[in-house]
Design an enzyme around this catalytic site. Structure first.
Site, PDB file in Angstrom:
ATOM      1  N   GLU A 118       0.857  -1.182   0.000  1.00 26.99           N
ATOM      2  CA  GLU A 118       0.000   0.000   0.000  1.00 26.99           C
ATOM      3  C   GLU A 118       0.899   1.240   0.000  1.00 26.99           C
ATOM      4  O   GLU A 118       1.853   1.298   0.771  1.00 26.99           O
ATOM      5  CB  GLU A 118      -0.898   0.034   1.239  1.00 26.99           C
ATOM      6  N   GLY A 258       3.623   2.474  10.614  1.00 25.71           N
ATOM      7  CA  GLY A 258       3.349   1.674  11.809  1.00 25.71           C
ATOM      8  C   GLY A 258       3.155   0.195  11.533  1.00 25.71           C
ATOM      9  O   GLY A 258       3.818  -0.653  12.123  1.00 25.71           O
ATOM     10  N   ALA A 259       2.239  -0.108  10.636  1.00 23.46           N
ATOM     11  CA  ALA A 259       1.918  -1.493  10.356  1.00 23.46           C
ATOM     12  C   ALA A 259       1.044  -1.556   9.105  1.00 23.46           C
ATOM     13  O   ALA A 259       0.597  -0.520   8.618  1.00 23.46           O
ATOM     14  CB  ALA A 259       1.166  -2.121  11.524  1.00 23.46           C
ATOM     15  N   MET A 260       0.820  -2.771   8.614  1.00 20.92           N
ATOM     16  CA  MET A 260       0.062  -2.914   7.369  1.00 20.92           C
ATOM     17  C   MET A 260      -0.869  -4.113   7.442  1.00 20.92           C
ATOM     18  O   MET A 260      -0.464  -5.206   7.824  1.00 20.92           O
ATOM     19  CB  MET A 260       1.059  -3.059   6.200  1.00 20.92           C
ATOM     20  N   GLU A 261      -2.107  -3.874   7.021  1.00 24.35           N
ATOM     21  CA  GLU A 261      -3.192  -4.837   7.222  1.00 24.35           C
ATOM     22  C   GLU A 261      -3.330  -5.889   6.122  1.00 24.35           C
ATOM     23  O   GLU A 261      -4.436  -6.371   5.864  1.00 24.35           O
ATOM     24  CB  GLU A 261      -4.507  -4.063   7.338  1.00 24.35           C
ATOM     25  N   ASN A 262      -2.248  -6.320   5.466  1.00 27.83           N
ATOM     26  CA  ASN A 262      -2.322  -7.338   4.426  1.00 27.83           C
ATOM     27  C   ASN A 262      -3.222  -8.493   4.869  1.00 27.83           C
ATOM     28  O   ASN A 262      -3.155  -8.929   6.012  1.00 27.83           O
ATOM     29  CB  ASN A 262      -0.931  -7.899   4.142  1.00 27.83           C
ATOM     30  N   GLU A 295      -5.044  -2.806  12.817  1.00 29.24           N
ATOM     31  CA  GLU A 295      -4.794  -3.650  11.633  1.00 29.24           C
ATOM     32  C   GLU A 295      -5.781  -4.811  11.579  1.00 29.24           C
ATOM     33  O   GLU A 295      -6.266  -5.178  10.510  1.00 29.24           O
ATOM     34  CB  GLU A 295      -3.357  -4.173  11.618  1.00 29.24           C
ATOM     35  N   HIS A 298      -9.118  -3.690  10.280  1.00 28.39           N
ATOM     36  CA  HIS A 298      -9.105  -3.483   8.825  1.00 28.39           C
ATOM     37  C   HIS A 298      -9.583  -4.721   8.068  1.00 28.39           C
ATOM     38  O   HIS A 298     -10.003  -4.621   6.922  1.00 28.39           O
ATOM     39  CB  HIS A 298      -7.685  -3.178   8.348  1.00 28.39           C
ATOM     40  N   GLU A 317      -9.635   4.197   6.563  1.00 28.21           N
ATOM     41  CA  GLU A 317      -8.777   4.664   7.654  1.00 28.21           C
ATOM     42  C   GLU A 317      -9.537   5.413   8.743  1.00 28.21           C
ATOM     43  O   GLU A 317      -9.330   5.166   9.926  1.00 28.21           O
ATOM     44  CB  GLU A 317      -7.622   5.511   7.107  1.00 28.21           C
TER      45      GLU A 317
END
Ligand code: B3K
Ligand code: ZN
Length: 894
Positions: A118, A258-262, A295, A298, A317
């Protein structure tokens, strides 16, 4: 630079229904085979297929197994004359993960492979329709050296794995849920995991895993507990259950955000996973819980229903921030702890989003245009977006909001939709609500930038027993959007109460009503100016005090010329904890503003104010966490904004001086009270990061900071000695870092040995060394010593710009320390500009974020203003700038 406009949205020429990806992982040259099932979009027949690609090398293209001709146009791979029916498209390409310093796409970190897709990283892995409205089912095969990369992960479920020749092995993953490419992820490396089987409410079994490097396993318990709590919360509060057999979190130390919601494979900055009492503070523990929740949430708000295009970013978001804030509040439990979380969130919103909304990067929650989408992952899209969702929830009520969410999923599960679709679902589920009847007007919150000003004035008529409240609103101009006449009035939910001078909450009855409706209600301001008359107040001998915008019910600046007496009444008696805190901040702000504008910049605190603060500190009915918030003065950045708003040129040095003298007076005048607070808020027993004990630690740390400050000035070794002792023997990081900060901020002579000791003790803990840097960079400036220290630290062997956490710990923190950044000799600006340019050459996203530090240069007084413009111009003059940083500096100078 290409400007992308929201109004130019068109559906894709083709759909990609499934993808079969194969990776031969090699740090220098990874081979990617990408087999897609492509279907022409019947609405757009005959159009060429334009695939996005960036920083990758194409080796072949096959359509239905045959070579085809293709061309390259503006970085895209263009295929004309394609079959009119569905077809197979195979692309082969290579990429170089170890050369990927941008940390977007496939890159290496600490000997492993990680991805970040992303918003537009997938195109750096293979050619694709890299847009969120193209959703495909993914199957992924990973091949890599078995010794170096024993763990091979991708989205979904593991369907096969085994050995290959030459010491290699493979794993095959399949994700049944169609998803946009930005949710793709892979991880390969030498990792270990904590795992836990859970059974959800609906009776399904799931495997939860948290993957980290070998030495970090003992720091994963809190993340796992937070994940388990998140799963339970989303089921209980929104009826949303986990739709995967396996849910994985992986920690990586080089990460841009911070982080990623894959889907099913969240990738996290180590900062938001790893936490142990010895290495993480209470704030870190809270952040881990919030980000793990964010996350995870999401998975429904973002993944099951995603965005049609990136202008709709706040759809996922804003809503997900709202959800994680609610989650953290629910986890905090008690009403008073919930209020503390709300105060912290609002403080954050004002410090960053209000500032953004007043500057050159101001944009609507749903932006209209961008050059680099990564620049729009902003406080406005996230935090203001969350406030927009919260206002909807306020207008339809808690049960109504749940109905709206249910309808949203019923209508749009599996789709890529818009902010309008969300608002429509919430309104349609509540046809008679205050939202539904004014939905179009409410949607101004998505379209209009700038923080609205709400002016309030009240009139008490003792004879009639009535109180007349007039609220009016106006909107400031923002880039591309003229103010006032150019903007529609907002729909503003105003939660309020009325309080008698003795503190009693008064029943609220509006003119025309036959009976009062409780002691708190929500008025809806929707015109430029409106008046309400409260009646039945005949018993009152003095005017009631209005408690307005309770719980910060709308993201506005409230202009209400309260008297000191009214603020003292609110501070002592308001039933709304947020407004009690707000009253304390207004009292402090008035004194800060006066001092910052007075000659010499000195504040002199009056006995009434000191007495009120003493009362709060000693009040047995109040939580320690709340006391700490009340006794913490508004930040220098917040004071600067308030001055700017009054048209007063901002002198950061004067603000700093005013705030520091005020802090010192608080330290001295309340000395005995601080001693009492310190002594009565010591931990007994083991460390737990719950709201009650973390609040006690926060107050004890504030007390210690005050005591060390006052003692250092009178050369009294007692409190610095105690702080040093605590750095040595604290049982947890919150206390240790608190004591160290107290010494550093007071410039105590023991600060140096304490810093050395701290560094030696934690030299192998990267996240703690980050704290060591940021603690020094955020120190209270005096005679340029902090700035000199920062320049020296930039040369420290442990410092590197290549690791985003480390770079931020020194540089972002420095830019958030106004008295360090804004120097009369402009050296802070020069240093900053050099670093922006240096970082931009290898990590544009990180550089562009840092480049925003002087967004508000126009509000500065001379000589800062001219020097700041000059520094931005120096960056803008570099011909090689990335589009990301170029967009920031261009807008800043426009
Ligand atoms: N969705 C990601 C942010 C991606 C940022 C890309 N520049 C994290 C989050 O908001 O959950
Ligand atoms: Zn998010």
């Amino acid at each position: 630079p290409v400007l992308v406009r929201r109004e130019d949205y068109t559906a894709p020429s083709h759909w990609i229904r499934s993808v079969d990806l194969s990776f031969d992982l090699d740090p220098a040259k990874t081979l990617v085979i990408n087999r897609m099932r492509v279907e022409p979009n019947a609405d757009r027949p005959g159009e060429p297929l334009r695939l996005d690609g960036e920083a990758i090398t194409l080796t072949r293209v096959l359509v239905n197994g045959e070579s085809v001709s293709f061309r390259n146009e503006g970085g895209q791979l263009v295929l004309d004359k394609l079959p009119t029916e569905a077809f197979d498209l195979e692309i082969r390409n290579t990429c170089a993960p170890e050369k990927n310093t941008e940390l977007s796409g496939l890159y290496t970190s600490g000997g492993g492979f990680f991805t970040q897709c992303e918003a537009q990283g997938f195109r750096r892995i293979t050619y694709f329709l890299d847009r969120p409205d193209v959703m495909a089912v993914f199957k992924v095969t990973l091949k890599a050296d078995a010794r170096a990369y024993p763990v091979l992960l991708s989205n979904g479920n593991l369907i096969d794995s085994g050995t290959l020749d030459k010491g290699r092995h493979f794993a095959e993953w399949s994700d049944p849920h169609p998803k946009p490419a930005y949710l793709f992820a892979l991880v390969a490396g030498n990792l270990v995991c904590r795992e836990q089987k859970i059974r959800s409410r609906s009776g399904r079994d799931h495997l939860l895993q948290v993957y980290v490097r070998a030495g970090d396993l003992d720091k994963t318990e809190h993340a796992m507990n937070s994940l388990i709590a998140s799963v339970a919360w989303d089921e209980a509060r929104f009826g949303l259950s986990l739709d995967l057999e396996r849910f994985m979190i992986v920690a990586v130390s080089d990460f841009n955000m911070g982080a990623m919601e894959n889907k099913g494979l969240n990738i996290f900055n180590t900062k938001f996973v790893l936490a142990s009492p010895a290495t993480a503070t209470d704030v870190d523990f809270g952040n881990v819980e919030a980000v793990v929740g964010h996350e995870y949430f999401h998975n429904w708000t973002g993944n099951r229903i995603t965005c049609r295009d990136w202008f709709q970013l706040s759809l996922k978001e804003g809503l997900t921030v709202y959800r994680d804030q609610e989650f953290s509040q629910d986890m905090a439990g008690e009403a008073s702890a919930r209020a503390v979380k709300r105060i912290e969130d609002v403080r954050q919103l004002r410090q960053f989003q209000f500032v953004e909304d007043a500057g050159p990067m101001a944009h609507p929650v749903r932006p209209d245009q961008y050059q680099a989408i990564d620049n729009f992952y902003t406080a406005t899209v996230y935090e203001k977006g969350a406030e927009v969702v919260r206002m909807m929830a306020t207008l339809v009520g808690r049960a109504g909001f749940r109905r709206g969410m249910d309808l949203y999923f019923q209508r749009h599960d599996g789709q890529a939709v818009t902010c309008d679709d969300f608002a429509q679902a919430i309104a349609d589920a509540n046809p008679d609500s205050a939202l539904s009847v004014r939905l179009e007007a409410f949607k101004c919150w998505y379209a209009q930038a700038g923080t609205p000003r709400v002016n309030a004035s009240g009139q008490f008529d003792a004879v009639a027993g009535s109180y007349t409240l007039t609220l009016s609103q106006r909107s400031p101009a923002t880039p591309g959007q003229p103010g006032q006449a150019g903007k529609q009035p907002f729909v503003i939910p105003m939660a309020l109460g009325l309080i008698a001078a003795d503190g009693v909450a008064l029943p609220l009855q509006l003119e025309g009503e036959t009976a009062p409706h409780g002691t708190e209600r929500v008025l809806v301001l929707e015109q430029t100016s409106q008046t309400w008359v409260f009646t039945g107040l005949g018993e009152l001998t003095a005017a009631p005090v209005p408690s307005l915008l309770r719980g910060f019910s709308a993201p506005v600046v409230l202009e209400w010329a309260a008297s000191e007496a009214e603020l003292f009444t609110l501070l002592a008696h308001d039933h709304d904890a947020f407004n009690r805190w707000e009253a304390s901040q207004k009292l402090a702000l008035a004194r800060l503003l006066a001092a910052a504008q007075a000659d010499g910049g000195a504040a002199h605190l009056d006995e009434a104010y000191l007495q009120a603060m003493r009362h709060v500190l000693r009040d047995e009915r109040l939580d320690a966490a709340f006391k700490e918030l009340v006794l913490t003065l508004p930040s220098e950045a917040y004071v600067a904004e308030r001055l700017a708003e009054q048209g007063v040129p901002v002198d950061p040095q004067r603000i700093h001086a005013a705030r520091e003298t005020m802090r010192l007076q608080l330290a001295q005048a309340l000395h005995d009270d601080w001693v009492w607070a310190w002594e009565t808020h010591q931990d007994n027993g083991g460390y737990r990061p719950d709201p009650l004990s973390s609040g006690r630690r926060a107050l004890a740390n504030l007390a210690l900071a005050m005591l060390v400050l006052a003692a250092t000035l009178r050369h009294d070794p007692l409190w610095p000695g105690r702080a040093y002792q605590r750095v040595k023997d604290a049982g947890n990081m919150t206390d240790r870092a608190g004591a160290l900060a107290a010494l550093v901020n007071a410039r105590a002579s023991l600060a140096e040995p304490a810093l050395e000791r701290f560094h030696a003790q934690f030299r192998d803990e990267a996240l703690v060394i980050d704290k060591w840097f940021s603690l020094q960079a955020s120190a209270s400036e005096s005679d340029g010593m902090v700035f000199a220290r920062i320049k020296a630290l930039a040369q420290h062997p442990d410092f590197t710009l290549k690791n985003p956490n480390r770079a931020r710990s020194l540089l972002m923190v420095m830019t958030q320390n106004p008295a360090v950044l804004h120097r009369a000799d402009a050296a802070g600006y020069v240093f900053w500009a050099d670093k922006v340019v240096e970082i931009d050459a290898f990590n544009p996203q990180l550089a562009a974020r840092l480049a925003r530090a002087l967004d508000r240069w126009r509000a500065l007084a001379e000589p800062y203003r001219s020097a700041a413009r000059e520094a931005i111009s120096r960056i803008a003059a570099k011909p090689e700038l990335s589009p990301d940083t170029r967009e920031i500096v261009t807008r800043s100078l426009a």
